[in-house]
Design a protein around this motif. Structure first.
Motif, PDB file in Angstrom:
ATOM      1  N   GLN A   1       0.868  -1.099  -0.028  1.00 43.76           N
ATOM      2  CA  GLN A   1       0.153  -0.093   0.110  1.00 43.76           C
ATOM      3  C   GLN A   1       0.935   1.301   0.016  1.00 43.76           C
TER       4      GLN A   1
ATOM      5  N   ASP B   1      -1.358  -7.228  -5.747  1.00 44.16           N
ATOM      6  CA  ASP B   1      -2.392  -7.733  -6.551  1.00 44.16           C
ATOM      7  C   ASP B   1      -1.811  -8.868  -7.326  1.00 44.16           C
TER       8      ASP B   1
ATOM      9  N   ASP C   1     -15.923   1.993  -8.195  1.00 44.68           N
ATOM     10  CA  ASP C   1     -15.881   1.501  -6.612  1.00 44.68           C
ATOM     11  C   ASP C   1     -16.398   2.498  -5.980  1.00 44.68           C
TER      12      ASP C   1
ATOM     13  N   THR D   1     -12.372  -3.001  -8.681  1.00 48.56           N
ATOM     14  CA  THR D   1     -13.785  -2.382  -8.701  1.00 48.56           C
ATOM     15  C   THR D   1     -15.046  -3.372  -8.675  1.00 48.56           C
TER      16      THR D   1
ATOM     17  N   GLY E   1     -12.141  -2.877   0.292  1.00 46.07           N
ATOM     18  CA  GLY E   1     -13.355  -3.421  -0.013  1.00 46.07           C
ATOM     19  C   GLY E   1     -13.605  -4.749   0.653  1.00 46.07           C
TER      20      GLY E   1
ATOM     21  N   GLY F   1      -6.837  -0.825  -9.718  1.00 54.90           N
ATOM     22  CA  GLY F   1      -7.365  -1.485  -8.550  1.00 54.90           C
ATOM     23  C   GLY F   1      -8.694  -2.129  -8.893  1.00 54.90           C
TER      24      GLY F   1
ATOM     25  N   ASN G   1      -8.232  -4.004  -4.271  1.00 51.72           N
ATOM     26  CA  ASN G   1      -8.993  -3.169  -3.292  1.00 51.72           C
ATOM     27  C   ASN G   1      -9.092  -3.952  -2.122  1.00 51.72           C
TER      28      ASN G   1
ATOM     29  N   ASP H   1     -13.644   4.491  -3.789  1.00 49.66           N
ATOM     30  CA  ASP H   1     -12.702   5.508  -4.382  1.00 49.66           C
ATOM     31  C   ASP H   1     -13.142   5.498  -5.800  1.00 49.66           C
TER      32      ASP H   1
END
Length: 354
Positions: free
Chosen positions: A7, A280, A164, A72, A261, A70, A258, A167
Motif C-alpha cells: 500500500q 495484486d 468502486d 472495482t 473493499g 485496482g 482493493n 474510491d
C-alpha cells in the motif's frame, strides 16, 4: 510480516507520507501524469475520429471495465452477466488480457472457470484474435470482454463501467499521480455506470457520485450494486454457510486491487482482526504459506479468511492448525436493474448459421 508494504504507493499519492522526499516524488509523478494524460487523450481522439479503426466481431460484445487502477468488482459483474445470458440459452465466451498470468490462466480467470464451468474463458493481450477464436472454434453467440474499457481495438455493443464506491474517481488524478487510467470525462463513452459496494457508503455519498457521473455523461444509466457473501469455500470439502463465521475471531489476507473493499465486506460477518495485504495477483509460494501459518498461530485465530481469487492459488484447507476458507461473493443489483436490462436488451442475438 516482513515484506514491502504493497500500500506504499497509495499512501504516497494520497499524501499520507509526509517528508521532503515524498513531496519531491509526488511532483515527479505529477509531471509524468501530464505526459500520460496527453497520450491517453490522443489515443482516444484517434478512435473517436476513426483514425484508428476498431475491429468488430461477428457476434455482440459486452465490455466490463473501469476508470481506475485496482479492483472495482469487474469479475463479479462479468459472472452476473454470463449467468444472465446462459439462463436465456446464449453460448457465451469470456475474453480478457490475463494480467498476472505466466503461461496459463490468471487468478481471476481461475475464479471464473470455477464459478462458470459452462462458459469458456480465453486470455491473451490480442483480444481481437480471441474474439475470432471464440466465434470460429467455440461457436460463441456473445463475447464478454473483461477489463475492456481502455481496450478500444475491439468494438463493443455495450460498454459497462464499474466505479468502486470507496474510491470512484481514483483520487481525481491521472496515473501515476493518482489512480485514474483515463479522465472522468471518458464516461461519456459508457452505456451504463455501475457502482459497486454501494452499501458501504451512505446515501449522500452515493448521490454525490451519481451527480458527478451525470455531469460527465448526462443521461447515462446509474446502477447500484453490493458484494453479497454467498458461502465459505473449503479446499477439501463442501462449502459452508456464512453463518459459520458468527462469534469467531477471524484473521484475513488478500492480494487484490482493493483490500479495503474486502475488509468492508468481512466486518459485518465476524470478529475481524488483522488484514494482511499482498500485492495484486500475488503468486503465493511456500515461504508465504509458512509466514501466514505463523501469523495465524500468533494471532490466535479461530479461522483465516481470504478471497476466492487468492484461494485458487493456495488450495489448502488449513494454515497449520487453523482452518483456511475463502469467502465467495456474488454481485447483487440493489437499484437500477430495470435500467440495466434496457441496456442489455438492445443486444441482438445473432441469427443461426446455415
Amino acid at each position: 510480516m516482513s515484506r514491502l508494504d504493497p500500500q506504499w504507493f497509495l499512501r504516497l499519492v494520497r499524501g499520507e507520507i509526509h517528508n521532503p522526499a515524498a513531496a519531491v516524488a509526488r511532483l515527479g509523478l505529477g509531471a509524468v501524469a501530464v505526459g500520460y494524460g496527453a497520450a491517453v487523450r490522443a489515443r482516444n481522439l484517434a478512435y473517436d475520429r476513426g483514425w484508428k479503426p476498431a475491429s468488430r466481431a461477428r457476434v455482440p460484445v459486452i465490455s466490463v471495465g473501469n476508470l481506475t487502477l485496482g479492483g472495482t468488482g469487474k469479475t463479479p459483474m462479468v459472472e452476473w452477466l454470463a449467468r444472465r445470458y446462459r439462463r436465456e440459452g446464449w453460448r457465451v465466451a469470456l475474453i480478457s488480457r490475463g494480467y498476472g498470468h505466466e503461461g496459463g490462466i490468471n487468478d481471476e480467470g481461475l475464479v471464473l472457470e470455477e464459478n462458470l464451468n459452462d462458459v469458456p474463458h480465453l486470455q491473451d493481450p490480442d483480444r481481437v484474435k480471441l474474439a475470432e477464436i471464440a466465434v470460429e472454434e467455440l461457436e460463441a453467440e456473445l463475447i464478454l470482454l473483461d477489463d475492456g474499457f481502455q481496450h478500444r481495438r475491439l468494438a463493443r455493443d455495450v460498454d459497462l463501467v464499474m466505479l468502486d464506491a470507496l474510491d470512484p474517481f481514483g483520487l481525481d488524478r491521472l496515473f501515476p499521480r493518482g489512480l485514474l487510467r483515463e479522465p472522468v470525462s471518458s464516461l461519456r463513452r459508457a452505456s451504463a455506470v455501475i457502482l459497486s459496494r454501494a452499501d458501504t457508503i451512505d446515501a449522500a455519498a452515493v448521490e454525490a457520485i451519481r451527480r458527478r457521473v451525470e455531469r460527465a455523461a448526462p443521461g447515462i444509466p446509474f446502477i447500484r450494486t453490493r458484494h453479497a457473501p454467498i458461502d465459505l469455500l473449503d479446499a477439501e470439502g463442501p462449502a459452508g454457510p456464512i453463518g459459520d463465521l458468527a462469534g469467531k475471531h477471524v484473521l484475513a489476507f488478500c492480494g487484490i486491487g482493493n483490500p479495503m473493499g474486502f475488509r468492508r465486506t468481512l466486518e459485518p460477518l465476524c470478529e475481524l482482526g488483522d488484514l494482511e495485504v499482498f500485492p495484486d495477483h500475488h503468486p503465493y509460494g511456500a515461504g508465504d504459506v509458512a509466514e501466514l501459518t505463523e501469523w495465524a498461530r500468533r494471532g490466535g485465530a479461530d479461522l483465516v479468511l481470504t478471497t476466492q481469487k487468492d484461494f485458487v492459488k493456495l488450495r489448502t484447507s488449513t494454515l497449520g492448525a487453523v482452518p483456511l476458507r475463502a469467502l465467495r461473493i456474488g454481485l447483487e443489483i440493489t437499484e437500477g436493474l430495470e435500467s440495466l436490462e434496457q441496456v442489455l436488451g438492445k443486444v441482438p442475438r445473432p441469427a443461426p448459421c446455415g
